[in-house]
Structures are given as C-alpha cells and as structure tokens.
Design an enzyme around this catalytic site. Structure first.
Site, PDB file in Angstrom:
ATOM      1  N   GLY A   1     -24.784 -13.629  44.680  1.00  0.00           N
ATOM      2  CA  GLY A   1     -23.796 -12.970  43.817  1.00  0.00           C
ATOM      3  C   GLY A   1     -22.663 -12.359  44.629  1.00  0.00           C
TER       4      GLY A   1
ATOM      5  N   GLY B   1     -43.979  -4.383  43.866  1.00  0.00           N
ATOM      6  CA  GLY B   1     -45.325  -4.876  44.189  1.00  0.00           C
ATOM      7  C   GLY B   1     -45.324  -5.604  45.524  1.00  0.00           C
TER       8      GLY B   1
ATOM      9  CE1 TYR C   1     -26.195  -4.037  35.334  1.00  0.00           C
ATOM     10  CE2 TYR C   1     -25.050  -1.995  34.816  1.00  0.00           C
ATOM     11  CZ  TYR C   1     -25.383  -2.982  35.727  1.00  0.00           C
ATOM     12  OH  TYR C   1     -24.916  -2.902  37.017  1.00  0.00           O
TER      13      TYR C   1
ATOM     14  CB  THR D   1     -18.101  -2.512  44.153  1.00  0.00           C
ATOM     15  OG1 THR D   1     -18.699  -1.228  44.319  1.00  0.00           O
ATOM     16  CG2 THR D   1     -17.786  -3.089  45.517  1.00  0.00           C
TER      17      THR D   1
HETATM   18  P1  NAD Z   1     -23.330 -10.509  40.377  1.00  0.00           P
HETATM   19  O1  NAD Z   1     -23.538 -10.852  38.955  1.00  0.00           O
HETATM   20  O2  NAD Z   1     -22.199 -11.143  41.100  1.00  0.00           O
HETATM   21  O3  NAD Z   1     -24.643 -10.804  41.228  1.00  0.00           O
HETATM   22  C1  NAD Z   1     -25.939 -10.696  40.716  1.00  0.00           C
HETATM   23  C2  NAD Z   1     -26.773 -11.819  41.299  1.00  0.00           C
HETATM   24  O4  NAD Z   1     -28.113 -11.725  40.796  1.00  0.00           O
HETATM   25  C3  NAD Z   1     -26.263 -13.206  40.914  1.00  0.00           C
HETATM   26  O5  NAD Z   1     -26.220 -14.029  42.044  1.00  0.00           O
HETATM   27  C4  NAD Z   1     -27.283 -13.684  39.897  1.00  0.00           C
HETATM   28  O6  NAD Z   1     -27.376 -15.103  39.827  1.00  0.00           O
HETATM   29  C5  NAD Z   1     -28.543 -13.010  40.393  1.00  0.00           C
HETATM   30  N1  NAD Z   1     -29.589 -12.838  39.376  1.00  0.00           N
HETATM   31  C6  NAD Z   1     -29.437 -12.358  38.115  1.00  0.00           C
HETATM   32  N2  NAD Z   1     -30.628 -12.328  37.503  1.00  0.00           N
HETATM   33  C7  NAD Z   1     -31.552 -12.794  38.390  1.00  0.00           C
HETATM   34  C8  NAD Z   1     -32.951 -13.000  38.331  1.00  0.00           C
HETATM   35  N3  NAD Z   1     -33.659 -12.708  37.226  1.00  0.00           N
HETATM   36  N4  NAD Z   1     -33.570 -13.490  39.435  1.00  0.00           N
HETATM   37  C9  NAD Z   1     -32.875 -13.812  40.557  1.00  0.00           C
HETATM   38  N5  NAD Z   1     -31.538 -13.628  40.653  1.00  0.00           N
HETATM   39  C10 NAD Z   1     -30.885 -13.126  39.591  1.00  0.00           C
HETATM   40  O7  NAD Z   1     -23.211  -8.914  40.453  1.00  0.00           O
HETATM   41  P2  NAD Z   1     -22.872  -7.954  41.672  1.00  0.00           P
HETATM   42  O8  NAD Z   1     -21.613  -7.260  41.351  1.00  0.00           O
HETATM   43  O9  NAD Z   1     -23.005  -8.667  42.956  1.00  0.00           O
HETATM   44  O10 NAD Z   1     -24.038  -6.889  41.537  1.00  0.00           O
HETATM   45  C11 NAD Z   1     -25.179  -6.903  42.383  1.00  0.00           C
HETATM   46  C12 NAD Z   1     -26.066  -5.718  42.049  1.00  0.00           C
HETATM   47  O11 NAD Z   1     -25.357  -4.512  42.247  1.00  0.00           O
HETATM   48  C13 NAD Z   1     -26.554  -5.728  40.600  1.00  0.00           C
HETATM   49  O12 NAD Z   1     -27.902  -5.288  40.573  1.00  0.00           O
HETATM   50  C14 NAD Z   1     -25.670  -4.715  39.931  1.00  0.00           C
HETATM   51  O13 NAD Z   1     -26.305  -4.096  38.835  1.00  0.00           O
HETATM   52  C15 NAD Z   1     -25.411  -3.726  41.059  1.00  0.00           C
HETATM   53  N6  NAD Z   1     -24.134  -3.014  40.845  1.00  0.00           N
HETATM   54  C16 NAD Z   1     -22.954  -3.642  41.077  1.00  0.00           C
HETATM   55  C17 NAD Z   1     -21.766  -2.964  40.834  1.00  0.00           C
HETATM   56  C18 NAD Z   1     -20.419  -3.593  41.077  1.00  0.00           C
HETATM   57  O14 NAD Z   1     -19.400  -2.988  40.757  1.00  0.00           O
HETATM   58  N7  NAD Z   1     -20.320  -4.757  41.684  1.00  0.00           N
HETATM   59  C19 NAD Z   1     -21.798  -1.649  40.348  1.00  0.00           C
HETATM   60  C20 NAD Z   1     -23.037  -1.062  40.105  1.00  0.00           C
HETATM   61  C21 NAD Z   1     -24.204  -1.739  40.369  1.00  0.00           C
END
Ligand code: NAD
Ligand code: UDP
Length: 311
Positions: free
Chosen positions: A11, A101, A144, A174
């Site tokens: 991601g 786990g 979420y 971000t």
């Molecule tokens: P993103 O959607 O680009 O990346 C998330 C990744 O997780 C993707 O590659 C997706 O394919 C993978 N994914 C989703 N469900 C899955 C599953 N069940 N099993 C395996 N892989 C799975 O989002 P991001 O911006 O890179 O966010 C990454 C993390 O950071 C997330 O947990 C998000 O909640 C947290 N976060 C991000 C932000 C932000 O602004 N970018 C802010 C707060 C929290």
C-alpha cells in the site's frame, strides 16, 4: 539485520516502509492481499535479495518466523473502507487477533498502524492521546473507526494478558508519492483533478480542517516508535500539526499545479470530522520526532509523482 513483517506492505505507507527498512539492512517480508495496494508500488524492490512478497489476507492466520511486525494492512481511504465495510472490520479485528497471535507465538514486537479516526469528530482540539474520542458506532465510517478502536483494545489486552510487546501509533492524514490516483483521499483527488483540469470537488463548505503529514516524516516516526524503549507502548500521535481547511488546500493545489480548475461544492459527507490536528508533544519528548517537510514542499513532490504516473 532483523526479520520484519510488514502487513499492507504494497500500500501507500507500507511500500515506503518496506523500502526504508531494506535500506537500513533488514530482511523484509511484505504481506498484502492487493485490495488497495499494488505491485507497482514495490516492483522496484523485487530484485533485492532481502525482500519477499506474499499474497495473503490477514483475516486468516499466518505462520511465519519474524522478529518485528508492522501491522498496516487495512484500506485507509473512506471510499475503499466503505466499499466492503464488513471486510474492513474483519481486517482490523480478525487481522489484529491473527497478527497478535503470531507476535505472541514468535515473541515478536508488534506495531499497530492506528489512526486519528479513533478520536472521531473530536470535541477537543488539538487531540491528545488521553482524549477518548467522539465516535458514532453505527455510521458509514464506523467500520473503520470502531474497527481500529477495537484493534487498539486487542493490542492492549494482549499486552496486559499475554505480555506481548506492543507499540500503537495513531497516524494523522498522511500524503505523498505511491498514493493511487483512484485512492479517493483528498490530496490525491485534488491533485488528479487539478492535473486533468477538472473541477475540484469539495464536500461540504470546505471549512473543515485536516493536518497533513508528508510520508517520509511519518515513516521515520513509525520506525522510531518500533525502536523505542522497552515497555513504551503508546498510543502516540504521529502527524504534522500544520492545520489547513479543505478549501485552502484546494486553492494551494490549484496554485502549485498551475491548473485552471474551479472549485465545485458538493453535499457534506456523513460524520465527516470538522477539525483535526495532532498534539505531538509525546512524540517530541519520547521519540525525539517531529515532521520536517513543509506542506508546499511535500505537495510539490506529490504533484511531480502524479504527473509521472498519469503520463
Ligand atoms: P492503503 O490502502 O494504501 O494500504 C493498505 C494496504 O493494506 C493495501 O496494500 C491493501 O491491499 C492492504 N490490505 C487491506 N486489507 C488487507 C487484508 N485483509 N490482508 C492483507 N492486506 C490487506 O493505505 P495506507 O494509507 O498505506 O494505510 C496503511 C495503514 O495506515 C492502514 O492501516 C491505515 O488505517 C493506517 N493509516 C493511514 C493513514 C494515512 O493518512 N495514510 C492515516 C491513519 C492511519
Ligand atoms: N474531501 C473533499 N473532496 C474530496 C475528498 C475529500 O472535500 O474529493 C474532504 C472530506 O470530506 C474530508 C477531507 O477532505 O473533510 C479529508 O478527507 P479524506 O478522505 O482525505 O480523509 P479523512 O476524512 O479520513 O480524514
């Protein structure tokens, strides 16, 4: 060299994290189900000897041997996490149980990518870690917000009950390169619209605010947290305190892209938080961390990335 698992490693944030961990000499296992992530984000890492990619959904158990786990798997854009809300909750909750786990079995340190969304539509401003939040449990964002809140609960219960070594980061908005053009979050939407000369869609009156952190700063914060002193669990806010209204962000992106796009106001989204700004005093004191990238500089980098990608 440590063996490190990054879930959600394909991601936006995960791909930057994998790259930085490899650059620091670690052995990185990237696990992703490619729901919102893509192989193009990590293709350049594929040839490196200490990078391994595994297609796997973390709602199912995973058996690997690692020393650290960064649990980032979860769609982060409202458009994508609301597409299949049941799967979003499963990813946060079942995913956390599976990864905790795993951490318990192999005695790995585990970091959770939590979110400012645990504060909901906050009644205190800026948000400090001891604020318990103002969250709707039954709205369209709840899969979420409540999923991430339950994941935090699980992290702290595994810590208290099973002595799992946890770190919880509350990440604020971000942005940066590797965001997908169809990601749906505000920075990518506005830049793509501006580069196409389309109307910039603002939900509501545009006075709602966010505080945007450039990805490089955020990744440094995550690694510092993972490497922080034994017993320091967080939760800890990671974000940039520079707050801006969504309308002002749109104007800034129009100016930086030199676009002729106009603003187009649409109805406000349900439960859209009105304001958000991290208090990062804890990150400053415990991690010696603060963001360094100015919004204009980070936006210029991000615009250059989208120009290349859309070409
Ligand atoms: P993103 O959607 O680009 O990346 C998330 C990744 O997780 C993707 O590659 C997706 O394919 C993978 N994914 C989703 N469900 C899955 C599953 N069940 N099993 C395996 N892989 C799975 O989002 P991001 O911006 O890179 O966010 C990454 C993390 O950071 C997330 O947990 C998000 O909640 C947290 N976060 C991000 C932000 C932000 O602004 N970018 C802010 C707060 C929290
Ligand atoms: N937003 C907007 N136009 C868009 C996308 C988002 O006006 O095309 C607004 C949205 O209503 C919210 C803010 O920008 O007030 C941030 O939205 P985003 O989805 O990026 O993140 P989050 O709401 O989860 O902070």
């Amino acid at each position: 060299m440590k063996k490190i698992l990054v879930t959600g490693g394909a991601g936006f944030l995960g791909s930057h994290l994998c790259e930085k961990l490899l650059a620091r000499g670690h052995d990185v296992l990237c696990v992703d189900n490619f729901f919102t992530g893509g192989k193009q984000n990590i293709a350049h890492l594929a040839g490196t000897p200490y990078f391994e990619l595994m297609r796997h959904d973390i709602t199912f158990p995973l058996f690997v041997e690692v020393e650290q786990i960064y649990n980032l798997a979860c769609p982060a854009s409202p458009v994508h996490y609301q597409f299949d809300p049941v799967q979003t909750t499963k990813t946060s909750v079942h995913g956390a149980i599976n990864m905790l786990g795993l951490a318990k079995r192999v005695k790995a340190r585990i970091l959770q990518a939590s979110t400012s969304e645990v504060y909901g539509d906050p009644e205190v401003h800026p948000q400090q870690e001891d604020y318990v939040g103002h969250v709707n449990p039954i709205g369209p964002r709840s899969c979420y917000d409540e999923g991430k809140r339950c994941a935090e609960t699980l992290f702290f219960d595994y810590h208290r009950q099973h002595r799992v070594d946890i770190k919880v980061a509350r990440i604020f908005n971000t942005y940066g390169p590797n965001m997908h053009p169809n990601d749906g979050r505000v920075v990518s939407n506005f830049i793509v619209q501006a580069l196409h000369g389309e109307d910039i869609t603002i939900y509501g009156d545009g006075t709602q605010s966010r505080s945007f952190c450039y990805v490089d700063d955020l990744i440094d914060g995550l690694i510092l947290l993972m490497e922080s002193a034994d017993g320091f669990t967080g939760p800890i806010n990671l974000g940039n305190p520079h707050e801006i209204s969504i309308a002002a962000l749109a104007e800034k992106i129009i100016a930086l892209t030199g676009s002729k796009s106009k603003l187009s106001y649409k109805p406000a989204l349900t439960d859209d938080p009105k304001q958000r700004q991290p208090d990062i005093a804890l990150a400053r004191s415990r991690l010696g961390w603060q963001p360094h990238t100015e919004l204009d500089d980070g936006l210029r980098e991000t615009i250059a990335y989208f120009r290349r990608r859309l070409a």
